[in-house]
Write a protein that holds these residues in place. Structure first.
Motif, PDB file in Angstrom:
ATOM      1  N   UNK A 132       0.811  -1.215   0.000  1.00 27.53           N
ATOM      2  CA  UNK A 132       0.000   0.000   0.000  1.00 27.53           C
ATOM      3  C   UNK A 132       0.845   1.267   0.000  1.00 27.53           C
ATOM      4  N   UNK A 133       1.974   1.280   0.705  1.00 25.70           N
ATOM      5  CA  UNK A 133       2.829   2.471   0.743  1.00 25.70           C
ATOM      6  C   UNK A 133       3.407   2.778  -0.636  1.00 25.70           C
ATOM      7  N   UNK A 134       3.717   1.727  -1.370  1.00 24.43           N
ATOM      8  CA  UNK A 134       4.315   1.896  -2.698  1.00 24.43           C
ATOM      9  C   UNK A 134       3.356   2.592  -3.654  1.00 24.43           C
ATOM     10  N   UNK A 135       2.060   2.327  -3.491  1.00 21.05           N
ATOM     11  CA  UNK A 135       1.067   2.875  -4.415  1.00 21.05           C
ATOM     12  C   UNK A 135       0.153   3.895  -3.747  1.00 21.05           C
ATOM     13  N   UNK A 136       0.558   4.435  -2.594  1.00 22.24           N
ATOM     14  CA  UNK A 136      -0.307   5.341  -1.841  1.00 22.24           C
ATOM     15  C   UNK A 136      -0.706   6.567  -2.659  1.00 22.24           C
TER      16      UNK A 136
ATOM     17  N   UNK B 212      -6.625   1.793  -6.423  1.00 21.77           N
ATOM     18  CA  UNK B 212      -7.706   0.814  -6.317  1.00 21.77           C
ATOM     19  C   UNK B 212      -7.538  -0.309  -7.343  1.00 21.77           C
ATOM     20  N   UNK B 213      -7.075   0.048  -8.534  1.00 17.13           N
ATOM     21  CA  UNK B 213      -6.852  -0.957  -9.581  1.00 17.13           C
ATOM     22  C   UNK B 213      -5.795  -1.966  -9.141  1.00 17.13           C
ATOM     23  N   UNK B 214      -4.698  -1.456  -8.552  1.00 18.11           N
ATOM     24  CA  UNK B 214      -3.632  -2.345  -8.079  1.00 18.11           C
ATOM     25  C   UNK B 214      -4.135  -3.272  -6.969  1.00 18.11           C
ATOM     26  N   UNK B 215      -4.958  -2.727  -6.084  1.00 18.11           N
ATOM     27  CA  UNK B 215      -5.507  -3.570  -5.017  1.00 18.11           C
ATOM     28  C   UNK B 215      -6.391  -4.674  -5.603  1.00 18.11           C
ATOM     29  N   UNK B 216      -7.205  -4.323  -6.593  1.00 20.81           N
ATOM     30  CA  UNK B 216      -8.059  -5.329  -7.224  1.00 20.81           C
ATOM     31  C   UNK B 216      -7.224  -6.404  -7.924  1.00 20.81           C
TER      32      UNK B 216
ATOM     33  N   UNK C   7      -4.259  -7.390  -6.979  1.00 21.09           N
ATOM     34  CA  UNK C   7      -3.735  -8.257  -5.915  1.00 21.09           C
ATOM     35  C   UNK C   7      -4.792  -9.277  -5.529  1.00 21.09           C
ATOM     36  N   UNK C   8      -6.030  -8.824  -5.384  1.00 20.80           N
ATOM     37  CA  UNK C   8      -7.119  -9.736  -5.009  1.00 20.80           C
ATOM     38  C   UNK C   8      -7.323 -10.823  -6.067  1.00 20.80           C
ATOM     39  N   UNK C   9      -7.260 -10.434  -7.327  1.00 19.66           N
ATOM     40  CA  UNK C   9      -7.431 -11.404  -8.414  1.00 19.66           C
ATOM     41  C   UNK C   9      -6.274 -12.408  -8.434  1.00 19.66           C
ATOM     42  N   UNK C  10      -5.056 -11.908  -8.264  1.00 22.49           N
ATOM     43  CA  UNK C  10      -3.879 -12.792  -8.270  1.00 22.49           C
ATOM     44  C   UNK C  10      -3.949 -13.804  -7.129  1.00 22.49           C
ATOM     45  N   UNK C  11      -4.386 -13.359  -5.958  1.00 24.30           N
ATOM     46  CA  UNK C  11      -4.503 -14.270  -4.808  1.00 24.30           C
ATOM     47  C   UNK C  11      -5.500 -15.388  -5.121  1.00 24.30           C
ATOM     48  N   UNK C  12      -6.651 -15.028  -5.693  1.00 29.45           N
ATOM     49  CA  UNK C  12      -7.661 -16.045  -6.025  1.00 29.45           C
ATOM     50  C   UNK C  12      -7.119 -17.006  -7.080  1.00 29.45           C
ATOM     51  N   UNK C  13      -6.475 -16.476  -8.107  1.00 27.98           N
ATOM     52  CA  UNK C  13      -5.945 -17.331  -9.175  1.00 27.98           C
ATOM     53  C   UNK C  13      -4.864 -18.269  -8.622  1.00 27.98           C
TER      54      UNK C  13
END
Length: 454
Positions: free
Chosen positions: A350-354, A360-364, A366-372
Motif C-alpha cells: 500500500x505504501x508503494x502505491x499510496x 484501487x486498480x492495483x488492489x483489485x 492483488x485480489x485477483x492474483x490471490x484467487x488465481x
C-alpha cells in the motif's frame, strides 16, 4: 495513565502505585501500565460473543475431515491424541497471548500484531536469536499467508468435489478440475468485496448452515453403526503424521484467537482456568473427537477427506447437506481470503502505491492474483484430505507451537525462566516437537500427494 504508544514510560506522577519500574535486560518496564485498559475498540465483544465466535470459527472443513484423520490413527489413538493435541494447542495459545501481553506492557502499547511481537521478542531475547529479528515479520507473515492460502485451496477443492457428486448424479461426469474452473469467476467476485461488514450477514448465514449441516450428518452417522470390532484401535505409525497435520489444521486457529482476544471488552477473561479460551477449546475438542470417532466407526477405511463425500449420492437429504456445506464454505472463502490480501496489500504494497491514481486498480489486481493462485494450487493437487494435512503440519506446527515457545523464551530472558530455567527447557521441547511435526507431517503429506498421482 496516558495511552501512549511509545516505547518509554511516562514521567508523570510520583506515587509508588503509578510508577513502579523494573529492569528487564536493557528495557525499562512500567509495571502500572495495563495494555487492556488502553485498547480502543469501537465494538468490543462480550465474553459470550467471543466464545460463540471462537466456536463458529472452528466449525469448518476441519471437523468434516476428522473421520479420515481417525482412520490414520485408530479410534483409541485418535481420541487420546485429539485430546492431547487440543491441550497442546490450548497451552501454546495461552503462551502466545501472555507473551504478547508482556511485550505490550513492557513497551506501553495497547496491541501488537503477531509478526511485530515476534520481531520485538527476538530483539530482546538471547544474543543467538537476535540476528533473526529483522526477518521475523516476513517469516511470520509468510507462514500466515501460506496457511490462509492453504485454507482457500482446501475450500475450493471442497466446494468443487461436493458439487461434482451432485452434477455426476443428475447430469454428467466432469473432472473436478472443471468444477474448480467454473468456480473461479464467482470466487474472484466474492473476493472483490473490500469491506468485511458487507460479508458479515453472509457469514452469519454460513454459520447457521454449518450447524444445521453437522446435525444432519450426525443423523446419518448414528444410523446403523457397524460394531467397533471392525475398526482399528491403533493404526500403523507411518500414518500418524497425516492424523497430526489434519487435527492441527482443525484445532489450531491462531489468527482467529489473536483477533478475538484483541477485540474483547474484558480481555482478562480470555485466559484463566475457566476463561473463554479454555471453555471454547474443551467444547471444540469434544466436538472434533466425537465427529472423528463416530465418522470412522461408521465409514472405516472408506472415510473421505470430507465426511460429506461418504453420504449416499442418491438421497435428497444427503444431497441437501452437500449443497448446504458447499454454499457455507463458498461464503467463508471470502473471509479466509481477506487475511492474505490484507497482509500482502496493507503491509507490503500500500505504501508503494499510496499516491498512485490507480491505487484501487492495483488492489483489485492483488485480489485477483490471490484467487488465481489458490485456484491453480487446487487444480494442480485436488486432494482434499492431503491438502488439509499438508497445510496443518507445515504452517501450524510453526505458527501454533514453535513460534509461541520461541517468543516466550525471548520475553522471559534472561532471569524469569523459573527455577533451573524450567521454562527454557519446556519451550525447547515444544520447539523440537513443532519442528518434528512440521518435517514429518509435511514429508508424509507431500509423499502421499505424489503417490496419489501414480
Amino acid at each position: 495513565m496516558s495511552s501512549s504508544t511509545g516505547g518509554s514510560p511516562s514521567k508523570k506522577g510520583t506515587s509508588v502505585d503509578m510508577q513502579i519500574f523494573a529492569s528487564n535486560g536493557n528495557t525499562i518496564v512500567d509495571e502500572s501500565y495495563d495494555p487492556h485498559l488502553h485498547r480502543n475498540r469501537p465494538h468490543p465483544t462480550t465474553n459470550f460473543e467471543t466464545l460463540v465466535h471462537l466456536l463458529k470459527g472452528s466449525l469448518g472443513t476441519g471437523i468434516l475431515a476428522m473421520p479420515q484423520a481417525f482412520y490414520n490413527a485408530g479410534y483409541i489413538s485418535g481420541v487420546v491424541n485429539t485430546i492431547l493435541i487440543g491441550i497442546l494447542c490450548t497451552y501454546c495459545l495461552h503462551v502466545l497471548v501472555q507473551a504478547q501481553y508482556a511485550l505490550c506492557k513492557r513497551h506501553r502499547v495497547p496491541i501488537l500484531t503477531y509478526p511485530v511481537s515476534m520481531k520485538i521478542a527476538l530483539e530482546e531475547g538471547p544474543a543467538c536469536l537476535r540476528p533473526f529479528a529483522p526477518y521475523a515479520v516476513v517469516i511470520v507473515d509468510g507462514f500466515m499467508i501460506v496457511y490462509q492460502l492453504g485454507i482457500c485451496c482446501v475450500y475450493i477443492v471442497f466446494v468443487a468435489t461436493n458439487i461434482k457428486q451432485l452434477v455426476d448424479y443428475y447430469w454428467l461426469e466432469l473432472d473436478v478440475k472443471i468444477h474448480c474452473l467454473i468456480l473461479l469467476v464467482p470466487l474472484i467476485g466474492i473476493n472483490m468485496i473490500r469491506n468485511l461488514k458487507v460479508l458479515a450477514p453472509f457469514s452469519t448465514l454460513a454459520n447457521l448452515i454449518t450447524f444445521v449441516g453437522i446435525g444432519l450428518i450426525l443423523a446419518y452417522i448414528l444410523d446403523d453403526v457397524p460394531p467397533i470390532s471392525e475398526r482399528q484401535p491403533v493404526a500403523e505409525l507411518g500414518k500418524f503424521p497425516l492424523f497430526f497435520g489434519t487435527t492441527l489444521f482443525a484445532l489450531e486457529a491462531v489468527g482467529v484467537i489473536i483477533a478475538l482476544e484483541n477485540n474483547m471488552a474484558t480481555p482478562k477473561s480470555f485466559g484463566g482456568s475457566c476463561g473463554v479460551l479454555n471453555v471454547g477449546m474443551i467444547v471444540i475438542v469434544f466436538l472434533y473427537a466425537g465427529m472423528g470417532f463416530l465418522g470412522y466407526l461408521k465409514y472405516g477405511a472408506e472415510s473421505a477427506g470430507s465426511i460429506t463425500l461418504n453420504l449416499p449420492q442418491e438421497e435428497i437429504m444427503s444431497q441437501s447437506i452437500r449443497v448446504l456445506f458447499a454454499v457455507a464454505i463458498f461464503i467463508s472463502y471470502g473471509l479466509q481470503c481477506y487475511v492474505p490480501v490484507d497482509i500482502i496489500w496493507n503491509v507490503y504494497l500500500v505504501e508503494k502505491y499510496r499516491d498512485s491514481n490507480n491505487k484501487l486498480v492495483y488492489e483489485m489486481l492483488v485480489r485477483i492474483v490471490v484467487v488465481i493462485t489458490t485456484f491453480l494450487l487446487a487444480v494442480a493437487i485436488p486432494r482434499l484430505g492431503l491438502f488439509i494435512s499438508l497445510f496443518g503440519a507445515f504452517c501450524l506446527s510453526a505458527l501454533g507451537i514453535a513460534f509461541p515457545a520461541i517468543m516466550e523464551i525471548c520475553v522471559l530472558w534472561p532471569d524469569k525462566l523459573g527455577p533451573g530455567k524450567i521454562t527454557l527447557w519446556k519451550d525447547i521441547i515444544l520447539i523440537i516437537f513443532g519442528v518434528i511435526g512440521l518435517v514429518a507431517g509435511t514429508y508424509t503429506s507431500v509423499r502421499d500427494i505424489i503417490l496419489s498421482f501414480m
